[in-house]
Design an enzyme around this catalytic site. Structure first.
Site, PDB file in Angstrom:
ATOM      1  N   GLY A   1       0.814  -1.224   0.000  1.00  0.00           N
ATOM      2  CA  GLY A   1       0.000   0.000   0.000  1.00  0.00           C
ATOM      3  C   GLY A   1       0.834   1.253   0.000  1.00  0.00           C
ATOM      4  O   GLY A   1       2.072   1.211   0.086  1.00  0.00           O
TER       5      GLY A   1
ATOM      6  N   GLY B   1       2.602   3.691   1.452  1.00  0.00           N
ATOM      7  CA  GLY B   1       3.191   3.945   2.760  1.00  0.00           C
ATOM      8  C   GLY B   1       3.800   5.334   2.865  1.00  0.00           C
ATOM      9  O   GLY B   1       4.163   5.783   3.962  1.00  0.00           O
TER      10      GLY B   1
ATOM     11  N   LYS C   1       3.983  12.084  -3.285  1.00  0.00           N
ATOM     12  CA  LYS C   1       4.833  10.988  -2.786  1.00  0.00           C
ATOM     13  C   LYS C   1       5.862  11.616  -1.849  1.00  0.00           C
ATOM     14  O   LYS C   1       6.535  12.579  -2.227  1.00  0.00           O
ATOM     15  CB  LYS C   1       5.511  10.327  -3.974  1.00  0.00           C
ATOM     16  CG  LYS C   1       6.301   9.085  -3.666  1.00  0.00           C
ATOM     17  CD  LYS C   1       6.638   8.399  -4.981  1.00  0.00           C
ATOM     18  CE  LYS C   1       7.589   7.246  -4.827  1.00  0.00           C
ATOM     19  NZ  LYS C   1       7.890   6.636  -6.117  1.00  0.00           N
TER      20      LYS C   1
ATOM     21  N   ASP D   1       8.964   6.136   7.530  1.00  0.00           N
ATOM     22  CA  ASP D   1       8.677   7.524   7.921  1.00  0.00           C
ATOM     23  C   ASP D   1       7.741   8.245   6.949  1.00  0.00           C
ATOM     24  O   ASP D   1       7.375   9.391   7.169  1.00  0.00           O
ATOM     25  CB  ASP D   1       9.991   8.314   8.091  1.00  0.00           C
ATOM     26  CG  ASP D   1      10.767   8.431   6.784  1.00  0.00           C
ATOM     27  OD1 ASP D   1      10.301   7.901   5.748  1.00  0.00           O
ATOM     28  OD2 ASP D   1      11.845   9.051   6.802  1.00  0.00           O
ATOM     29  N   GLY D   2       7.393   7.580   5.852  1.00  0.00           N
ATOM     30  CA  GLY D   2       6.470   8.209   4.902  1.00  0.00           C
ATOM     31  C   GLY D   2       7.096   9.320   4.086  1.00  0.00           C
ATOM     32  O   GLY D   2       6.395  10.040   3.369  1.00  0.00           O
TER      33      GLY D   2
ATOM     34  N   ARG E   1       2.876  13.312  -8.645  1.00  0.00           N
ATOM     35  CA  ARG E   1       2.828  12.430  -9.806  1.00  0.00           C
ATOM     36  C   ARG E   1       1.434  12.471 -10.424  1.00  0.00           C
ATOM     37  O   ARG E   1       0.440  12.528  -9.707  1.00  0.00           O
ATOM     38  CB  ARG E   1       3.156  11.022  -9.311  1.00  0.00           C
ATOM     39  CG  ARG E   1       3.163   9.968 -10.352  1.00  0.00           C
ATOM     40  CD  ARG E   1       4.044   8.824  -9.929  1.00  0.00           C
ATOM     41  NE  ARG E   1       3.415   7.977  -8.916  1.00  0.00           N
ATOM     42  CZ  ARG E   1       4.036   6.976  -8.333  1.00  0.00           C
ATOM     43  NH1 ARG E   1       5.304   6.716  -8.592  1.00  0.00           N
ATOM     44  NH2 ARG E   1       3.425   6.243  -7.434  1.00  0.00           N
TER      45      ARG E   1
ATOM     46  N   ASP F   1       3.742  -4.662  -7.567  1.00  0.00           N
ATOM     47  CA  ASP F   1       3.160  -3.402  -7.068  1.00  0.00           C
ATOM     48  C   ASP F   1       3.649  -2.208  -7.891  1.00  0.00           C
ATOM     49  O   ASP F   1       3.104  -1.118  -7.786  1.00  0.00           O
ATOM     50  CB  ASP F   1       3.490  -3.192  -5.583  1.00  0.00           C
ATOM     51  CG  ASP F   1       4.964  -3.368  -5.282  1.00  0.00           C
ATOM     52  OD1 ASP F   1       5.502  -4.448  -5.578  1.00  0.00           O
ATOM     53  OD2 ASP F   1       5.591  -2.427  -4.769  1.00  0.00           O
ATOM     54  N   ASN F   2       4.662  -2.403  -8.697  1.00  0.00           N
ATOM     55  CA  ASN F   2       5.157  -1.319  -9.544  1.00  0.00           C
ATOM     56  C   ASN F   2       4.765  -1.519 -11.010  1.00  0.00           C
ATOM     57  O   ASN F   2       5.371  -0.931 -11.905  1.00  0.00           O
ATOM     58  CB  ASN F   2       6.682  -1.206  -9.426  1.00  0.00           C
ATOM     59  CG  ASN F   2       7.102  -0.730  -8.044  1.00  0.00           C
ATOM     60  OD1 ASN F   2       6.335  -0.055  -7.352  1.00  0.00           O
ATOM     61  ND2 ASN F   2       8.301  -1.089  -7.622  1.00  0.00           N
TER      62      ASN F   2
ATOM     63  N   ASP G   1       7.304   4.273 -11.074  1.00  0.00           N
ATOM     64  CA  ASP G   1       8.342   4.226 -10.033  1.00  0.00           C
ATOM     65  C   ASP G   1       9.748   4.209 -10.645  1.00  0.00           C
ATOM     66  O   ASP G   1      10.122   3.278 -11.352  1.00  0.00           O
ATOM     67  CB  ASP G   1       8.163   3.024  -9.097  1.00  0.00           C
ATOM     68  CG  ASP G   1       7.231   3.373  -7.944  1.00  0.00           C
ATOM     69  OD1 ASP G   1       6.632   4.460  -7.983  1.00  0.00           O
ATOM     70  OD2 ASP G   1       7.113   2.565  -7.005  1.00  0.00           O
TER      71      ASP G   1
HETATM   72  P1  AMP Z   1       8.689   1.614  -3.581  1.00  0.00           P
HETATM   73  O1  AMP Z   1      10.071   1.082  -3.443  1.00  0.00           O
HETATM   74  O2  AMP Z   1       8.614   3.119  -3.570  1.00  0.00           O
HETATM   75  O3  AMP Z   1       7.939   1.028  -4.727  1.00  0.00           O
HETATM   76  O4  AMP Z   1       7.931   1.166  -2.263  1.00  0.00           O
HETATM   77  C1  AMP Z   1       7.637  -0.178  -1.905  1.00  0.00           C
HETATM   78  C2  AMP Z   1       6.747  -0.174  -0.689  1.00  0.00           C
HETATM   79  O5  AMP Z   1       7.448   0.386   0.432  1.00  0.00           O
HETATM   80  C3  AMP Z   1       5.486   0.656  -0.848  1.00  0.00           C
HETATM   81  O6  AMP Z   1       4.448   0.025  -0.127  1.00  0.00           O
HETATM   82  C4  AMP Z   1       5.863   1.967  -0.214  1.00  0.00           C
HETATM   83  O7  AMP Z   1       4.748   2.696   0.228  1.00  0.00           O
HETATM   84  C5  AMP Z   1       6.735   1.516   0.941  1.00  0.00           C
HETATM   85  N1  AMP Z   1       7.694   2.574   1.349  1.00  0.00           N
HETATM   86  C6  AMP Z   1       8.815   2.939   0.688  1.00  0.00           C
HETATM   87  N2  AMP Z   1       9.458   3.917   1.337  1.00  0.00           N
HETATM   88  C7  AMP Z   1       8.739   4.198   2.448  1.00  0.00           C
HETATM   89  C8  AMP Z   1       8.874   5.127   3.527  1.00  0.00           C
HETATM   90  N3  AMP Z   1       9.908   5.971   3.596  1.00  0.00           N
HETATM   91  N4  AMP Z   1       7.925   5.127   4.460  1.00  0.00           N
HETATM   92  C9  AMP Z   1       6.877   4.267   4.423  1.00  0.00           C
HETATM   93  N5  AMP Z   1       6.692   3.374   3.444  1.00  0.00           N
HETATM   94  C10 AMP Z   1       7.600   3.330   2.457  1.00  0.00           C
HETATM   95 MG    MG Z   2       6.316   1.363  -5.739  1.00  0.00          MG
END
Ligand code: AMP
Ligand code: MG
Length: 469
Positions: A80, A82, A103, A115-116, A166, A243-244, A253
């Site tokens: 999800g 995050g 994002k 940390d989002g 985005r 998920d990507n 992504d």
């Molecule tokens: P991504 O690598 O951006 O495709 O992220 C893969 C998963 O990790 C997704 O569910 C993101 O929401 C979560 N995620 C990546 N970085 C963070 C972060 N700094 N804080 C919370 N969730 C993250």
């Molecule tokens: Mg992603």
């Protein structure tokens, strides 16, 4: 900005209302004026930093979307958004909806301890790379803005934070289907499939099982086209998890992505891709595998008898390879300006790829030189002169035009992107980006600054990318 909610009716836990967390000192660093105009986003310059950092909460009913994902082959049922908030969707001139997503906008119910947040470098990379891919004619999500947060994000080493905005035709992923399928939510699955069809594949009018079989076939067609277009320019996505992978067939992504310079199907830049799962030449296999995961998720929509559903889905999945092979051959033929198909083409192409790898030739510059050699503007690289004798026999007066349309003169070179990112990290702006954008605006044409952006970096072999967290 007139924002419409899009995913709230899919399933109870699919789009969870959640507000961005405000940041200390939002500063607008990048603004995509032409994209804003295209979507009629007329937010006053002074208000943009507040809106696109998530600090302005008045206009939005933001949500975080749930999705699952196979990450490097391992299934996570609950990933999800995050670190992303979907503000809603805007309509274009044809009344088509486009998601606007922040994002790096703070923690959500899906953050799992993260940390989002997003560091500035990855935010700039997403903006610059996705706009470059768009200029290259490749389907991709776009970027509207990058806003510096004025806060530090604690990575190793600590870095300035940012929020990237985005725009995507949707954020429906293979992982979105997996999320609902894992929960046994057949009604949610049907809602999602119908939304995907309405937005991306409106030509599908069939009902019942045929409807969702047609959806799978349409997604496969788009994934084949996407991967072929990546390979045409040497793009390595780097993290093709389910998920990507978007149902729309847009690139999503840009964390550990990179461009291949020296030609080699085994090229990998991502530091965590130890097995080469997402290597340049393995991308079609993975896209095929991801489509098979979509097919599994669609089983409940096909019929009650799982075995029968699988029997109906399997031939559609099996067609991926054939479609890919056909389009991949056509891609090489166009890159070489081969007009009428001939039995010798296969050998000609295979011989070239062997020579490219053996002599470690730069993919982009070699095809550019071959193209320009047809009009006497460049020399065929020495290692290819013998091969080129046979190649030239297969070209004609149309070949230059065909080749020029598919072989870029410039790509977003890894060392250029890194330099732009470090300029932003050091000063909050980049003069290099201005020149780069000028050249990248017409990547298939000649321009004054072209030569500087065609240079290949000597350290490319040691280049490593990281998931942009
Ligand atoms: P991504 O690598 O951006 O495709 O992220 C893969 C998963 O990790 C997704 O569910 C993101 O929401 C979560 N995620 C990546 N970085 C963070 C972060 N700094 N804080 C919370 N969730 C993250
Ligand atoms: Mg992603």
């Amino acid at each position: 900005m007139n924002l419409v909610p899009r995913y709230t009716q899919i399933a109870d836990n699919f789009a969870i209302q959640d507000q961005p967390t405000s940041v200390a000192n939002p500063q607008l660093l990048l603004w995509n004026a032409s994209l804003a105009q295209q979507f009629n986003i007329d937010i006053a310059a002074t208000a943009r930093a507040n809106v696109f950092s998530g600090n302005d909460k008045q206009t939005i009913a933001a949500v975080a979307l749930g999705y699952s994902g196979h990450q490097f082959g391992h299934f996570s049922p609950r990933l999800g958004d995050g670190r992303a908030h979907l503000l809603g969707a805007v309509a274009d001139a044809e009344q088509q909806l486009w998601d606007i997503q922040l994002k790096g906008s703070g923690a959500t119910p899906f953050s799992r301890g993260g940390d989002g947040r997003c560091a500035l470098g990855p935010a700039i990379r997403e903006y610059v790379m996705s706009e470059a891919m768009h200029a290259l004619g490749i389907k991709t999500t776009r970027c509207l803005a990058v806003v510096g947060s004025g806060e530090t994000v604690y990575r190793n080493p600590p870095q300035p934070g940012a929020i990237v905005t985005r725009i995507a035709s949707s954020h429906i992923r293979v992982g979105s289907f997996q999320y609902l399928a894992t929960q046994g939510d057949t009604e949610g699955l049907k809602n999602l499939a119908d939304l995907a069809i309405a937005r991306h594949y409106p030509d599908i009018t069939a009902t019942g099982a045929e409807r969702y079989l047609a959806l799978l076939a349409a997604v496969i067609k788009n994934q084949v086209e996407l991967v072929v277009s990546w390979m045409r320019v040497g793009f390595i996505h780097g993290v093709m998890n389910t998920d990507n992978t978007l149902i729309s067939g847009e690139t999503l992504d840009y964390g550990p992505c990179a461009m291949m310079n020296r030609f080699d199907f085994d090229t990998v830049f991502s530091s965590i891709d130890k097995q080469g799962r997402y290597a340049f030449g393995n991308q079609p296999n993975i896209a095929n595998w991801n489509c098979a995961r979509l097919a599994e998720s669609l089983i409940p929509l096909i019929c009650d008898d799982d075995d029968h559903a699988v029997a109906l889905l399997t031939p559609i999945i099996n067609d991926f390879a054939e479609q890919f092979n056909r389009q991949f051959s056509a891609m090489w033929a166009s890159k070489l300006g081969l007009v009428a198909e001939s039995a010798v083409d296969k050998e000609l192409i295979a011989a070239l790829l062997t020579l490219l790898k053996e002599h470690q030739l730069d993919y982009t510059n070699t095809f550019d030189a071959l193209t320009e050699s047809l009009i006497g503007q460049a020399r065929v690289p020495e290692a290819l002169t013998q091969w080129a004798v046979n190649w030239r026999k297969r070209t004609n007066e149309q070949s230059y035009k065909i080749m020029r349309a598919v072989n870029p003169r410039v790509i977003p070179r890894n060392h250029v992107i890194e330099k732009i990112l470090s300029e932003y990290n050091d000063t909050g702006s980049s003069t290099l980006l201005n020149d780069f954008n000028t050249v990248m605006a017409n990547p298939y044409a000649d321009s004054k600054l072209l030569a500087a952006f065609q240079l290949v970096s000597e350290d490319d072999k040691e280049y490593r990318t990281f998931c942009g967290t």
